[in-house]
Design an enzyme around this catalytic site. Structure first.
Site, PDB file in Angstrom:
ATOM      1  N   HIS A 218      74.515 122.068   4.516  1.00 27.38           N
ATOM      2  CA  HIS A 218      74.102 120.924   5.354  1.00 27.38           C
ATOM      3  C   HIS A 218      73.966 119.669   4.489  1.00 27.38           C
ATOM      4  O   HIS A 218      74.372 118.585   4.890  1.00 27.38           O
ATOM      5  CB  HIS A 218      72.737 121.170   6.002  1.00 27.38           C
ATOM      6  CG  HIS A 218      72.733 122.205   7.094  1.00 27.38           C
ATOM      7  ND1 HIS A 218      73.683 122.243   8.091  1.00 27.38           N
ATOM      8  CD2 HIS A 218      71.874 123.226   7.355  1.00 27.38           C
ATOM      9  CE1 HIS A 218      73.396 123.247   8.926  1.00 27.38           C
ATOM     10  NE2 HIS A 218      72.314 123.868   8.494  1.00 27.38           N
ATOM     11  N   HIS A 224      76.491 123.694  11.726  1.00 28.49           N
ATOM     12  CA  HIS A 224      76.555 125.142  11.905  1.00 28.49           C
ATOM     13  C   HIS A 224      77.922 125.598  12.374  1.00 28.49           C
ATOM     14  O   HIS A 224      78.590 124.918  13.122  1.00 28.49           O
ATOM     15  CB  HIS A 224      75.492 125.594  12.908  1.00 28.49           C
ATOM     16  CG  HIS A 224      74.131 125.645  12.292  1.00 28.49           C
ATOM     17  ND1 HIS A 224      72.983 125.427  12.996  1.00 28.49           N
ATOM     18  CD2 HIS A 224      73.762 125.895  11.016  1.00 28.49           C
ATOM     19  CE1 HIS A 224      71.950 125.539  12.177  1.00 28.49           C
ATOM     20  NE2 HIS A 224      72.403 125.806  10.960  1.00 28.49           N
TER      21      HIS A 224
HETATM   22 ZN   LIG Z   1      71.471 125.549   9.146  1.00 25.46          ZN
END
Ligand SMILES: [Zn+2]
Ligand SMILES: [Zn+2]
Length: 267
Positions: A218, A224
């Site tokens: 991230h 995701h």
């Molecule tokens: Zn995550």
């Protein structure tokens, strides 16, 4: 600072009064409330779809993301999936990058470990962070430099409860960590819940190498993935291994952002 921007949306009062249909009886009030909180927290308003802010639409989004039958109805299996320990960053279905694709533009990104867990020796935490970063680094033309004071691009730390951003941790279980997409300030920072039991893979608990590799994904700009084999899948597996590898899906995602590492300095 994508996480902050996205989550501002979930804090707004929303018209989520529609009840969630369920497939089978026997769901108790607490499970209902958990399901609703989960959907509000991890599935955000999708401006593309009409009525997408209803809980049923969010449930469908979640079912699609996890590859479950898209019924819009709750059942006990979905409750089980919702109870798995996971990352605190929302699931933006079918995107592997954050909206607007934030990324680091300098060739060398700095990081600093500002606080530790008492579960692991400091040197182990340092080594695991280094290992996690090197897994990403092997794939892309980016280098990382550790700094020990001042502000780094990626500030890494363990904290419990409210810890200075708008996303307080929740005690043991459920949300384990979160990180912010590249940018100034909180951007790029990775926070780990001090209330979890962190391990180096050798014992029961949350595997810090896995979590660090995921959260630093991230920090580099990945969202995701809905590929269950990917490190960027939102729930953490019960991996006890010290040998974690990026999946092809993770590699495709990070190279989409930064391109491939062309030199041979691979390790
Ligand atoms: Zn995550
Ligand atoms: Zn935080």
């Amino acid at each position: 600072m994508q996480l902050a921007l996205l989550c501002a949306v979930c804090l707004l009062p929303s018209h989520l009064a529609l009840p969630l249909p369920q497939e089978e009886g026997g769901m108790n009030k607490q499970q209902w409330e958990q399901a609703q909180d989960y959907l509000k927290r991890f599935y955000l308003h999708d401006s593309k779809a009409k009525g997408a802010n209803s809980l049923e639409a969010k449930l469908k989004q979640m079912q699609r993301f996890f590859g479950l039958p898209v019924t819009g109805k709750l059942n006990s299996h979905i409750i089980e999936v919702m109870q798995k320990p996971r990352c605190g960053v929302p699931d933006v279905a079918e995107f592997s990058l954050f909206p607007n694709r934030p990324k680091w533009t300098s060739k060398v990104v700095t990081y600093r470990i500002v606080s530790y867990t008492s579960d692991l020796p400091r040197v182990t935490v340092d080594q695991i962070v280094e290992k996690a970063l090197s897994m990403w680094r092997e794939q892309i033309p980016l280098d990382f430099k550790r700094v020990r004071s001042g502000t780094a691009d990626i500030m890494i730390g363990f904290a419990r409860g409210a810890h200075g951003d708008f996303y307080p941790f929740d005690g043991p279980g459920n949300t384990l960590a979160h990180a912010f997409s590249p940018g100034p300030g909180l951007g790029g920072d990775a926070h780990f819940d001090k209330d979890e039991h962190w391990t180096d893979g050798g014992s029961l608990g949350i595997n810090f190498l896995f979590a660090a590799t995921h959260e630093l994904g991230h920090s580099l700009g990945l969202g995701h993935s809905s590929d269950p084999d990917a490190v960027m899948f939102p729930t953490y597996g019960t991996a006890e291994s010290q040998d974690i590898k990026l999946a092809q899906d993770d590699i495709n995602g990070i190279q989409k952002l930064y391109g491939k590492r062309s030199d041979s300095r691979k390790s």
